[in-house]
Design a protein around this motif. Structure first.
Motif: not given
Ligand SMILES: [Zn+2]
Length: 357
Positions: A165-174, A298-302, A308-317
């Motif tokens: 339950s301490t994990v609050r931040f995560f993402s999937i990256n490539w 990166t696929l970002y999670s809130g 929050d009003s965060f919406w999951v979003n990805a950024r590709i560069v």
């Protein structure tokens, strides 16, 4: 040398919205050796990211397509290095999770395999190998292959938040291919999760929180509305995902995908992941046709369970080596100034990409 400056700041007068597309142009005159030292005006555009307010510099080079690279020759240089993610090595050499965390030590779904990263970049750090095939060119990826990878990564993250339950931040990256920092050619994601966010993830979360507080709306909802209305950077929608070129680019091609009404990667439905996978395939076709061979995603999670009003979003560069000596496209700007450079106007990029969606 003469230096002039024009201010093109946009004002939001009369708009009930906080999205601001701010930019500034600066010009200088040089004497051009290619035109018998006649005067030539150069223009630099600085753009402020509408959420984080970080600046990016846009040098809109008059290039439509980048030069082709001989990828077979490039990948051949790594030919003798044993791949840790090909089947034989994967069975014998990769680490496993402890049995109390994940029974059997790894997640397996079809050809997809999730196991621990040897390097601990976060409290939980896993590798997701997408396929048994060692090298998959961009044009060969399928929606099914990507969907299987993302959904297995999601199963892993669900297990992480279930046990810790301490994990609050995560993402999937490539990091796809070595030009983007990928140390293994074999296609794989990196999943990170822990108690602390990365700098940019935190900027997104805080920026979204501040926007919500001030405007009583979700930043990402408003961004989609505004971009759709302007039509300059709105590439298209694939199901529940909306695809945009980024206003303040962080590289050659910089695109975003936003999942409507989804706060966390944990919340994404199978259909959301299929929509995202299909959108990526469309983007890959553009990358392939325009000679972009490598990218970071990166696929970002809130922040998990914060409402929050965060919406999951990805950024590709996209990433590449720069001619003529194959220099890195990351320089003192990115490393030491936290500043990014774009080489194509995002509006021009959007026009090119729209035909693929
Ligand atoms: Zn391999």
């Amino acid at each position: 040398m003469r230096i002039g400056e024009d201010n093109f700041d946009f004002q939001n007068e009369g708009m009930k919205m906080g999205i601001e597309f701010k930019r500034r142009l600066q010009q200088t005159t040089i004497l051009d050796p290619q035109r018998e030292y006649q005067e030539k005006t150069l223009t630099l555009e600085t753009r402020w990211d509408p959420l984080t307010k970080r600046t990016a510099r846009v040098l809109d080079l008059p290039i439509r397509k980048l030069d082709r690279l001989d990828m077979d020759e490039f990948l051949g240089r790594a030919g003798d290095v044993q791949c840790p993610f090909c089947s034989d090595s994967l069975e014998k050499l990769t680490p496993r999770f402890t049995g109390d965390f994940i029974q059997g030590g790894k997640f397996q779904f079809g050809e997809v395999c999730v196991f621990p990263n040897r390097l601990l970049f976060d409290k939980y750090c896993a590798v997701t190998v997408l396929t048994e095939t060692h090298h998959v060119p961009l044009s060969d990826f399928t929606e099914e292959l990507l969907f299987n990878g993302f959904s297995t990564a999601q199963v892993f993250l669900r297990r992480v938040v279930e046990v810790d339950s301490t994990v609050r931040f995560f993402s999937i990256n490539w990091n796809y291919l070595p030009m983007s920092g990928g140390s293994v050619i074999h296609p794989h994601f990196q999943i990170i999760g822990g108690e602390l966010p990365t700098n940019h993830q935190w900027e997104l979360i805080l920026g979204g929180r501040n926007y919500q507080r001030r405007w009583r709306k979700s930043y990402w909802d408003e961004l989609i509305l505004k971009e759709k209305e302007l039509g300059e950077r709105y590439i298209g929608a694939v199901g529940n995902t909306v695809w945009l070129t980024s206003y303040a680019p962080r590289g050659f091609v910089d695109i975003m995908a936003i999942f409507r009404e989804r706060r966390s990667i944990i919340d994404l439905s199978d259909q959301d992941l299929r929509d995202f996978s299909l959108g990526l395939i469309k983007a890959f076709h553009y990358f392939h046709d325009f000679n972009h061979y490598s990218f970071n995603l990166t696929l970002y999670s809130g922040e998990y369970n914060q409402g929050d009003s965060f919406w999951v979003n990805a950024r590709i560069v996209t990433r590449r080596f720069l001619p003529p000596v194959g220099a890195s496209d990351v320089s003192y700007f990115e490393k030491l100034h936290g500043e990014t450079i774009g080489y194509k106007n995002p509006e021009r990029l959007c026009e090119e990409m729209r035909g693929y969606f």
